[in-house]
Design an enzyme around this catalytic site. Structure first.
Site, short mmCIF file in Angstrom:
data_model
loop_
_atom_site.label_atom_id
_atom_site.label_comp_id
_atom_site.label_asym_id
_atom_site.label_seq_id
_atom_site.Cartn_x
_atom_site.Cartn_y
_atom_site.Cartn_z
CB ILE A 102 -29.15 47.52 -25.39
CG1 ILE A 102 -30.46 47.78 -24.63
CG2 ILE A 102 -28.31 48.78 -25.51
CD1 ILE A 102 -30.26 48.19 -23.17
CB CYS A 103 -32.29 49.92 -27.77
SG CYS A 103 -33.50 51.13 -28.38
N GLY A 104 -32.10 49.58 -30.50
CA GLY A 104 -31.98 49.64 -31.95
C GLY A 104 -30.78 48.92 -32.50
CB THR A 106 -31.43 44.11 -31.19
OG1 THR A 106 -32.61 44.93 -31.25
CG2 THR A 106 -30.90 44.08 -29.77
CB ALA A 155 -31.19 44.01 -23.34
#
Length: 199
Positions: A102-104, A106, A155
């Protein structure tokens, strides 16, 4: 049971809010969550919470895990200190063990080349494009995405509930009507969903 052990990566600047739903409900449904850091020293989250990791990256092998979770952190975008976590994610995926990012995180997977051929999402498409990765055609405008082979969940930072929903579906924590009800309760504040969950 190793099949019930979920490994949660932790590191300095870890984004506290992104996995609370996921880990709480996994634990309540028979999974054991083990924290994993680069070294044995405590780490400090973005919210200032100190975490003493259970394991180091070197201790964790895909065959001993049901899932590896990678959260966002400022360090994903300001240094290469978290690159070893992306490399561990590669080992998991190559072994057929799922990874949820999730977030960074990715962006870390994008830099490692793990999103070049898989359906995925993130905060926004141009955030990942800035990594120079080759997977832009596989980007999906969605709250959370599970790729076609069910091994990679992604996400953006504003979607911890959708992220949890995908993890629960992948691990069979909630299914069908109950999965939908869980999401409606925690994402939409739909009180009618509570009765479905309790049935």
């Amino acid at each position: 049971m190793t099949g019930k052990t979920v490994h949660l990566a932790v590191y300095d600047t870890y984004a506290d809010w992104e996995t609370g739903h996921t880990t709480a409900h996994l634990t309540q449904h028979g999974h054991t969550v083990k924290t994993v850091a680069a070294a044995a020293d405590p780490v400090t989250t973005m919210g200032g919470v100190r975490i003493q990791p259970d394991l180091t990256l070197d201790d964790v092998q895909p065959q001993d895990s049901a899932l590896l979770i990678l959260t966002g952190a400022s360090l994903w975008d300001t240094s290469d200190k978290l690159a070893p976590f992306a490399r561990k994610a590669r080992a998991f995926l190559e072994a057929g063990v799922p990874v949820a990012a999730i977030c960074g995180a990715t962006a870390g997977l994008a830099r490692e080349g793990l999103l070049d051929d898989r359906a995925h999402t993130s905060a926004v498409s141009f955030y990942l494009a800035a990594t120079g990765y080759k997977g832009g055609e596989h980007y999906r405008e969605a709250d959370a995405v599970t790729d076609d082979d069910g091994l990679l969940i992604t996400a953006g930072p504003t979607e911890p509930v959708a992220f949890a929903r995908e993890v629960f579906a992948r691990l069979g924590v909630y299914e069908g009507e109950k999965l939908d009800a869980w999401y409606r309760l925690f994402h939409d504040s739909d009180a009618s969903a509570f009765e479905v969950l309790e049935s």
